[in-house]
Design a protein around this motif. Structure first.
Motif, mmCIF file in Angstrom:
data_model
loop_
_atom_site.group_PDB
_atom_site.id
_atom_site.type_symbol
_atom_site.label_atom_id
_atom_site.label_comp_id
_atom_site.label_asym_id
_atom_site.label_seq_id
_atom_site.Cartn_x
_atom_site.Cartn_y
_atom_site.Cartn_z
ATOM 1 N N ARG A 47 0.650 -1.211 0.112
ATOM 2 C CA ARG A 47 0.012 0.020 0.038
ATOM 3 C C ARG A 47 0.780 1.348 0.276
ATOM 4 O O ARG A 47 1.978 1.396 0.615
ATOM 5 C CB ARG A 47 -0.872 0.031 1.427
ATOM 6 C CG ARG A 47 -2.211 -0.583 1.336
ATOM 7 C CD ARG A 47 -2.810 -0.997 2.386
ATOM 8 N NE ARG A 47 -2.659 0.166 3.366
ATOM 9 C CZ ARG A 47 -3.197 -0.196 4.741
ATOM 10 N NH1 ARG A 47 -3.599 -0.914 4.984
ATOM 11 N NH2 ARG A 47 -2.765 0.870 5.470
ATOM 12 N N LYS A 48 0.239 2.271 -0.601
ATOM 13 C CA LYS A 48 1.129 3.411 -0.885
ATOM 14 C C LYS A 48 1.426 4.195 0.494
ATOM 15 O O LYS A 48 2.526 4.685 0.662
ATOM 16 C CB LYS A 48 0.419 4.627 -1.703
ATOM 17 C CG LYS A 48 1.334 5.734 -2.225
ATOM 18 C CD LYS A 48 0.435 6.417 -3.105
ATOM 19 C CE LYS A 48 1.424 7.897 -3.503
ATOM 20 N NZ LYS A 48 2.590 7.436 -4.262
ATOM 21 N N ASP A 49 0.366 4.332 1.351
ATOM 22 C CA ASP A 49 0.714 4.908 2.638
ATOM 23 C C ASP A 49 1.932 4.130 3.744
ATOM 24 O O ASP A 49 2.777 4.630 4.304
ATOM 25 C CB ASP A 49 -0.656 4.935 3.484
ATOM 26 C CG ASP A 49 -1.144 3.587 3.794
ATOM 27 O OD1 ASP A 49 -1.246 2.664 2.759
ATOM 28 O OD2 ASP A 49 -1.715 3.229 5.019
ATOM 29 N N LEU A 50 2.014 2.786 3.331
ATOM 30 C CA LEU A 50 2.813 2.085 4.110
ATOM 31 C C LEU A 50 4.172 2.251 3.282
ATOM 32 O O LEU A 50 5.402 2.308 4.091
ATOM 33 C CB LEU A 50 2.547 0.667 3.893
ATOM 34 C CG LEU A 50 1.048 0.342 4.593
ATOM 35 C CD1 LEU A 50 0.771 -1.427 4.740
ATOM 36 C CD2 LEU A 50 1.003 0.736 6.102
ATOM 37 N N ILE A 51 4.568 2.321 2.289
ATOM 38 C CA ILE A 51 5.477 2.550 1.704
ATOM 39 C C ILE A 51 6.099 3.905 1.951
ATOM 40 O O ILE A 51 7.366 4.103 2.107
ATOM 41 C CB ILE A 51 5.487 2.206 0.145
ATOM 42 C CG1 ILE A 51 4.996 0.922 -0.169
ATOM 43 C CG2 ILE A 51 6.795 2.598 -0.622
ATOM 44 C CD1 ILE A 51 5.822 -0.197 0.246
ATOM 45 N N GLU A 52 5.343 4.595 1.798
ATOM 46 C CA GLU A 52 5.719 6.156 2.338
ATOM 47 C C GLU A 52 6.412 6.165 3.793
ATOM 48 O O GLU A 52 7.417 6.566 4.067
ATOM 49 C CB GLU A 52 4.632 7.004 2.376
ATOM 50 C CG GLU A 52 4.208 7.633 0.973
ATOM 51 C CD GLU A 52 2.868 8.425 0.885
ATOM 52 O OE1 GLU A 52 2.207 8.525 2.128
ATOM 53 O OE2 GLU A 52 2.587 8.943 -0.209
ATOM 54 N N ARG A 53 5.776 5.448 4.711
ATOM 55 C CA ARG A 53 6.276 5.313 6.050
ATOM 56 C C ARG A 53 7.714 4.479 6.011
ATOM 57 O O ARG A 53 8.747 5.036 6.677
ATOM 58 C CB ARG A 53 5.356 4.491 6.744
ATOM 59 C CG ARG A 53 4.206 5.144 7.315
ATOM 60 C CD ARG A 53 3.276 4.536 8.177
ATOM 61 N NE ARG A 53 3.961 4.386 9.520
ATOM 62 C CZ ARG A 53 3.675 5.331 10.459
ATOM 63 N NH1 ARG A 53 2.760 6.214 10.381
ATOM 64 N NH2 ARG A 53 4.149 5.040 11.824
#
Length: 400
Positions: free
Chosen positions: A235-241
């Motif tokens: 997921r994009k939000d997890l990769i951002e983290r």
């Protein structure tokens, strides 16, 4: 011995056809991603300094995302190993008060240090993250009972690891687990350690609802070409983290120069379905031949495979050590090396490793490792070419 092996090969024709079909379908997925994002020679060029505006790096990550069916990915030379990729993901996702629940029992030795199950200078436990485990291989797990409010991440190890208590999971089985878990707690993050499993099946865990996966480029997706690096996809939000942890908050994926990496990473990914297919054919042959010559092996040659590993039970330390030495002897690199058992802080027990590989620690190349404890099970994995695995197998059997 050669005649015996040839007869065994004849009996494996249908099994090999299935592997070749899977290999072709995975290759189609990879090459179509390359074509979609119009990879150019200039995308291989190194970036320097901060690494801003690295279009080749960005294309590589878009291709990984498409191939693995995810919103985003992080594919970097700075990720040192599969364990490092997993560590980045867990430290990036979790915060104080969160809980990890492993549903495949105790994770691989090196991840125990990340979690805080074994002493380490830095652990998730130090940051207030708690851990529990259940084992789906010991019976049905009632997720209504085991999931708690604080459970933030479900940890799944796809591959078998150093134990007979856990078998390798197929991706569709992981998908069924995801359905059960999400029906109870839909906001929980399902994480899969995908090491050794990429391109073995016609899909990946993320095609079945898994939120995030991680792995190493010196295993399957590096195709024996990438000399280092790892990936995280999800997921994009997890990769951002995760990218904020790898570089720094505010920079995330935008920074990070890639030096002497991108050409090898692109080429390794392109070759990966083929190389994994070679390994699978060789491991299937090994499973059939070794079982027919009296060894206990798992999985058996005609069982569905979810990774590139073959477990072999020796029963005696001396027999295991001899097999390991012969794998080393019939390798292209360091074939005259004499193996010695070792004990490192990041492993729980004495182990032996045979790896005459072009890249240090590369387990997409033919290699063998084992904990030196009863019942003395060793793990044969990888192989860049079917011919090498066949050659090694013939010569090992001649000597034992």
């Amino acid at each position: 011995m050669e005649e015996f092996i040839e007869k065994e090969e004849e009996s494996l024709r249908e099994a090999f056809k299935k592997i070749e079909r899977i290999r072709y379908n995975n290759f189609k997925r990879v090459i179509e991603a390359f074509r979609l994002y119009k990879v150019r020679e200039m995308d291989f060029y190194d970036s320097t300094g901060y690494g801003f505006y690295d279009t080749g790096r960005d294309k590589l990550e878009k291709i990984f995302s498409l191939v693995f069916g995810t919103e985003d990915s992080l594919v970097r030379s700075q990720i040192a190993s599969g364990s490092h990729a997993i560590s980045i993901a867990l430290f990036g996702i979790l915060k104080k008060g969160d809980e990890i629940l492993s549903i495949t029992g105790r994770p691989y030795d090196t991840i125990e240090r990340t979690i805080g199950l074994k002493p380490s200078p830095l652990t998730l436990k130090d940051f207030g993250v708690s851990y529990r485990e259940v084992n789906i291989f010991k019976g049905d797990v009632d997720f209504k009972k085991v999931l708690r409010d604080e459970t933030k991440v479900i940890f799944i190890q796809k591959s078998m690891g150093y134990t007979k208590e856990r078998r390798t999971l197929l991706n569709r089985e992981i998908g069924e687990l995801v359905k059960k878990i999400k029906s109870v707690k839909d906001d929980v993050i399902v994480f899969v350690d995908n090491c050794y499993g990429e391109f073995v099946e016609e899909n990946e865990p993320t095609h079945f609802g898994v939120d995030i996966i991680a792995g190493s480029l010196t295993k399957n997706p590096g195709g024996g070409i990438a000399p280092f690096g790892g990936y995280i996809a999800g997921r994009k939000d997890l990769i951002e983290r995760c990218s904020s942890l790898l570089s720094s908050p505010g920079i995330g994926k935008e920074g990070g120069a890639q030096i002497s990496f991108k050409r090898n990473a692109f080429l390794g990914l392109f070759l990966s379905p083929h190389i994994v297919g070679e390994a699978l054919k060789g491991i299937t042959l090994s499973s059939k031949v070794l079982e027919d010559t009296g060894f206990r092996v798992f999985p058996k040659w005609n069982e569905e495979r979810g990774d590139i590993i073959l477990g072999i039970e020796f029963g005696e330390r001396e027999k295991l050590m001899k097999f390991a030495q012969l794998v080393q002897n019939y390798s292209p690199i360091d074939s005259d090396a004499i193996l010695e058992p070792m004990r490192e802080d990041f492993f729980n027990e004495e182990i032996v490793m045979a790896a005459g590989t072009f890249t240090q620690g590369s387990s997409i190349e033919l290699s063998f490792d084992a904990p030196l404890s009863p019942p003395y099970i060793g793990y044969l994995q990888g192989g860049l070419t079917y011919e090498h695995i066949k050659y090694a197998l013939i010569n090992i059997l001649k000597e034992i």
